[in-house]
Design a protein around this motif. Sequence first.
Motif, PDB file in Angstrom:
ATOM      1  N   ARG A 142       0.946  -1.227   0.135  1.00  0.00           N
ATOM      2  CA  ARG A 142       0.107   0.038  -0.154  1.00  0.00           C
ATOM      3  C   ARG A 142       0.803   1.464   0.180  1.00  0.00           C
ATOM      4  N   ALA A 156     -16.577   2.655   0.287  1.00  0.00           N
ATOM      5  CA  ALA A 156     -16.239   1.131   0.748  1.00  0.00           C
ATOM      6  C   ALA A 156     -17.262   0.169  -0.086  1.00  0.00           C
ATOM      7  N   ASN A 164     -15.432  -2.106  -3.151  1.00  0.00           N
ATOM      8  CA  ASN A 164     -14.479  -1.384  -2.272  1.00  0.00           C
ATOM      9  C   ASN A 164     -13.332  -0.536  -2.993  1.00  0.00           C
ATOM     10  N   THR A 210     -11.469   1.869  -1.367  1.00  0.00           N
ATOM     11  CA  THR A 210     -10.481   2.330  -0.542  1.00  0.00           C
ATOM     12  C   THR A 210      -9.352   1.886  -0.668  1.00  0.00           C
ATOM     13  N   ASP A 232      -7.736  -0.129   1.528  1.00  0.00           N
ATOM     14  CA  ASP A 232      -7.599  -1.353   2.146  1.00  0.00           C
ATOM     15  C   ASP A 232      -7.016  -2.350   1.476  1.00  0.00           C
ATOM     16  N   GLU A 279      -6.748  -5.607   1.752  1.00  0.00           N
ATOM     17  CA  GLU A 279      -7.500  -7.034   1.632  1.00  0.00           C
ATOM     18  C   GLU A 279      -8.740  -6.875   0.827  1.00  0.00           C
ATOM     19  N   THR A 280      -9.700  -5.865   1.284  1.00  0.00           N
ATOM     20  CA  THR A 280     -11.027  -5.925   0.598  1.00  0.00           C
ATOM     21  C   THR A 280     -11.114  -4.836  -0.484  1.00  0.00           C
ATOM     22  N   GLY A 305      -6.094  -1.307  -2.008  1.00  0.00           N
ATOM     23  CA  GLY A 305      -4.653  -0.753  -1.548  1.00  0.00           C
ATOM     24  C   GLY A 305      -3.681  -1.546  -1.828  1.00  0.00           C
ATOM     25  N   GLN A 336      -9.306   6.978   3.704  1.00  0.00           N
ATOM     26  CA  GLN A 336      -9.260   6.170   4.816  1.00  0.00           C
ATOM     27  C   GLN A 336      -9.587   4.950   4.475  1.00  0.00           C
ATOM     28  N   PRO A 337      -8.780   3.862   4.748  1.00  0.00           N
ATOM     29  CA  PRO A 337      -8.898   2.394   4.320  1.00  0.00           C
ATOM     30  C   PRO A 337     -10.036   1.932   5.101  1.00  0.00           C
ATOM     31  N   VAL A 338     -11.041   1.153   4.462  1.00  0.00           N
ATOM     32  CA  VAL A 338     -12.215   0.461   4.974  1.00  0.00           C
ATOM     33  C   VAL A 338     -12.133  -0.855   4.841  1.00  0.00           C
ATOM     34  N   GLU A 339     -12.102  -1.846   5.810  1.00  0.00           N
ATOM     35  CA  GLU A 339     -12.173  -3.206   5.512  1.00  0.00           C
ATOM     36  C   GLU A 339     -13.764  -3.600   5.423  1.00  0.00           C
TER      37      GLU A 339
END
Length: 469
Positions: free
Chosen positions: A37, A73, A89, A91, A93, A95-96, A99, A149-152
Motif C-alpha cells: 500500500r 467502501a 470497495n 478505499t 484497504d 485486503e478488501t 490498497g 481512509q482504508p475500510v475493511e
Amino acid sequence: MRVTWFRVLLGFLLLLVGALIAALIWAHEPAIAEVDRPDPEAFDASAVEEGARLAAVGNCIACHTVPGGEAFAGGLAVPTPFGTIYSTNITPDPETGIGNWGLAAFERSMREGIDREGNHLYPAFPYTHYTLTSDEDIAAIYAYLMTRQPVEYAAPEPDLPFPLNMRPILAGWKLLYFDKGAFVPDPDASDLMNRGAYLAEGLGHCGGCHTPRNWAGAQIDEAHWSGGSAEGWTAYPIDETSPAPIPWRAEDLAFYLRHGWHAAHGVSRGPMAEVTGNLGRLPDEDIVAIATYTAAQMGTPSQDEIEVADQLLEAVQTGRGRGQAADTMATPPAPENERGAAIFATACASCHEAGRPQPYGGLDFRLSTAVHAGSPQNIVNVTLFGLPPADGAASAIMPAYRSVLSDADMVALLDYMRAAYTDLPAWEGLEEMISATRSGEHHVSIRPADMIERGPGNLGAEEQPWRQD
C-alpha cells in the motif's frame, strides 16, 4: 448407422469444447502483481486535490458508498435489467479494497475495465467512458483514492443469472460494444469545447444516463444523449429533442450545474442532485466548458421558440396566466377533471402557484420539464416520494404524498397537470407506472437537491438567471 451418428455427435461436442476453451483463453487477462500500500504522504498534495475534483466529476462516491456508510467502501446495490450488481470497495484497504493495486492496475481498470487480478468488470462501472481519461488525470484520481481512509469491507458478489455471472463473456461484450482509447481533441473545435467534451463524455459519463441502451445493455451510439434512464428516473434528452419548455442556454446550464437549480428550470433531483452537488468542486472554467459543450449538443433554438420562451418567462415573472397552459394561456380544463383540480388546489397550489422564486419556491409548472416530458416517471417519483432536504444545508424540499394520495388520486392529479400546463397529449400507462413505482417494482433512488456552493466561483448566484436578452 448408430456408430456414424455417434461419431458425428462426439465430433460436434469436441468442437464445442474446443471452441469454449479457445474463447476462455482469448478472454483471459493476466493479473498485475500486488504492491505494498502506497504511503499517503508520498503523493503530491496538488495531485490529491486535483484527483478529488476529478473523482467528483466521475461521481465515484455516489456509486461506491452505501448511504450512511463509509465513503468509497462499496456495497451499493445497482439494479440492472439483468440482475443486481454491487459496487466495489475502492478505499486503500489492502485486503478488501484497492490498497495493493499499483497505478498500472488502476489505469487498466479505468481504461480497459479489467481489475488487478485480471477479471473483466461489468460496464455498470462506466469504463466505456473513463477510457477517455488522460494518464495525468488517472494518476491524480489514484493519488486521491490512495489517501482516503482504508475500510475493511468485502462487497457482495453480483447477483446475476447464468451465464451472465461468468465474467469471461464480458470479453465478447467488449468486442462488440467497447472502444478503448484516450480522448482525442477535435482540431476544428475550440479549447473550451474540447475541454467540455473531455469532461462530459469521459469522467462525467453523461451518456451513461442520457443515452438509451440496447438489449445487451450497451449505449446506442446513433441515439447519443437522446434520453435514457437511471436508478428509476428518466434522464431527459439533452440533444435537440430536449423537452424543456424553455430552451437551455450555455449560461443557464452553467448556473444549474454549479448551484443545482435554475429559476426557469427548477431544482436537480434523483441521481442528478448528486451530480450537481459533486460538480460544485469544479472551477468555473470547467463548469462553463461542460455547459458550452452540452448546449452545443442541444442545438440553437429557432427564433419562434425563443419568442415563445421569452413570452412565457415574462408571463411567469409577472404572474400573468398562472395556472394556465403554457402555449395559449387558455383556461385549464378543470371541469373535465374536477378531482384532479381539487387535489392540485389542496396539495400543490400553495407552493407552485404562490410565485415564490426558486430554489425554495415551487416551480411554475409551465416551466416544468417533468410535466412536458414524454414519460411521466419523474413527476410520479417526486409526487410519491417528495424531495428530502439536503444534508446540513438549506435546500428545496417537498413533502411525499405516497401515504396521502391513492393511485386513482395520483392519476387524476397528474392528468390534470398535463392538461392544464401543456398542450401535449395525455400520458399513456400512467396508472400502471404509479402502481409499479409505489410498490417498489420500479426501484427509485431518492436524493436531496444539494444547494451547497462548494466551488471556487459563483456563476451569478446573487441573481435570478431569467432571460433578459
